[in-house]
Design an enzyme around this catalytic site. Structure first.
Site, PDB file in Angstrom:
ATOM      1  N   GLU A  49       0.856  -1.179   0.000  1.00 36.91           N
ATOM      2  CA  GLU A  49       0.000   0.000   0.000  1.00 36.91           C
ATOM      3  C   GLU A  49       0.896   1.234   0.000  1.00 36.91           C
ATOM      4  O   GLU A  49       1.768   1.372   0.862  1.00 36.91           O
ATOM      5  CB  GLU A  49      -0.878   0.047   1.253  1.00 36.91           C
ATOM      6  CG  GLU A  49      -1.801  -1.137   1.439  1.00 36.91           C
ATOM      7  CD  GLU A  49      -2.541  -1.038   2.770  1.00 36.91           C
ATOM      8  OE1 GLU A  49      -2.468   0.038   3.421  1.00 36.91           O
ATOM      9  OE2 GLU A  49      -3.167  -2.025   3.163  1.00 36.91           O
ATOM     10  N   ASP A  60      -4.532   8.512  10.863  1.00 33.74           N
ATOM     11  CA  ASP A  60      -3.110   8.221  11.029  1.00 33.74           C
ATOM     12  C   ASP A  60      -2.628   8.543  12.436  1.00 33.74           C
ATOM     13  O   ASP A  60      -2.891   9.632  12.964  1.00 33.74           O
ATOM     14  CB  ASP A  60      -2.269   9.017  10.023  1.00 33.74           C
ATOM     15  CG  ASP A  60      -2.550   8.613   8.590  1.00 33.74           C
ATOM     16  OD1 ASP A  60      -3.149   7.537   8.396  1.00 33.74           O
ATOM     17  OD2 ASP A  60      -2.183   9.363   7.670  1.00 33.74           O
TER      18      ASP A  60
END
Length: 267
Positions: A49, A60
């Site tokens: 990815e 995140d």
């Protein structure tokens, strides 16, 4: 069958989970991120990815945020991200872009799909795009032969899981915990239940991400999932390395540890 589906099917035929590794494009540099992704693949990662750096990374954790911010500060662009995809995909490993929806929409939905396919990309993972709002992307992805991965979570109802899995192509991303990305001391105990609930609605492979950081955890997840997704642990290896060469050694070593672990997970 897409290249992504072929790799997942091959792992299943070997009675193991696939190993999926994430790194943000542009860290420690554009060329450095290509080299790091290739090192991960050499170490045994089956699928990669490539993160598209974005200024509002809702999911995140601090490790990935640090790397993403460094890439943004260095001026990375979406075209740079596509160059990273091309560099990783040239190895033959299926290469996905992990991105929030906003930068893709700004770039142009069909333009991005066409450019991603031209770069050899396999598809996308879009954590903040829900099926009800994904018609444009689904059409563009289908037009350019791209897989499309969406997320299910512990809080997802059966109805929501059914709706999400219906539009997934390649695999379903099962978020093993609530909150942001990052390494954890233990894998969420409800991850196995989420995978089981998801499989009630689809035959598409179910891969688990968020929180896996070492071989023990990877083996645990590999025992019940079709794929094990690792991100923050790889990024941390790069951040903590004294130089780029050492970072490549570190991510390759982690990939080797995790690759061995996913093969043990079914034994």
């Amino acid at each position: 069958m897409s290249k992504l589906a072929e790799v997942l099917a091959a792992a299943k035929a070997e009675d193991r989970a696939a190993l999926i590794g994430y790194l943000p494009a542009g860290y420690p540099s554009v060329d450095g991120s290509i080299a790091a992704l290739r090192a991960m693949i050499e170490g045994g990662v089956d699928i990669v990815e490539v993160g598209l750096p974005y200024s509002d990374p809702q999911m995140d954790g601090p490790v990935i945020q640090k790397a993403v911010q460094a890439a943004l500060d260095a001026g990375i662009t979406t075209l740079d991200v596509l160059r990273v995809v091309e560099g990783a995909a040239a190895t033959g490993a299926p290469t996905l872009v992990m991105s929030y929806w906003n930068p893709i929409e700004r770039f142009g939905t069909d333009r991005f799909a066409a450019a991603l396919a031209a770069a050899g990309g396999a598809g996308t993972i879009l954590p903040d795009l829900i099926p009800e709002e994904a018609d444009d992307w689904i059409a563009a992805a289908d037009a350019h032969g791209l897989d499309r991965v969406f997320l299910v979570a512990q809080t997802s109802t059966g109805e929501r899981i059914a709706l999400t899995t219906e539009v997934c192509r390649g695999f379903v991303y099962a978020a093993s915990l609530m909150g942001v990305t990052g390494t954890r001391d233990a894998v969420s105990g409800s991850a196995k239940d989420l995978v089981a609930r998801t499989r009630e609605h689809t035959e598409v492979p179910v891969c688990v991400g968020l929180g896996v950081s070492n071989g023990v955890q990877a083996a645990e997840v590999a025992a019940f999932a079709d794929g094990v997704i690792v991100g923050s642990a790889f990024v941390r290896r790069l951040i903590e390395a004294p130089d780029e060469a050492s970072g490549l050694v570190a991510v390759r070593a982690l990939a080797e540890e995790l690759a061995e672990a996913v093969r043990k997970g079914r034994r």
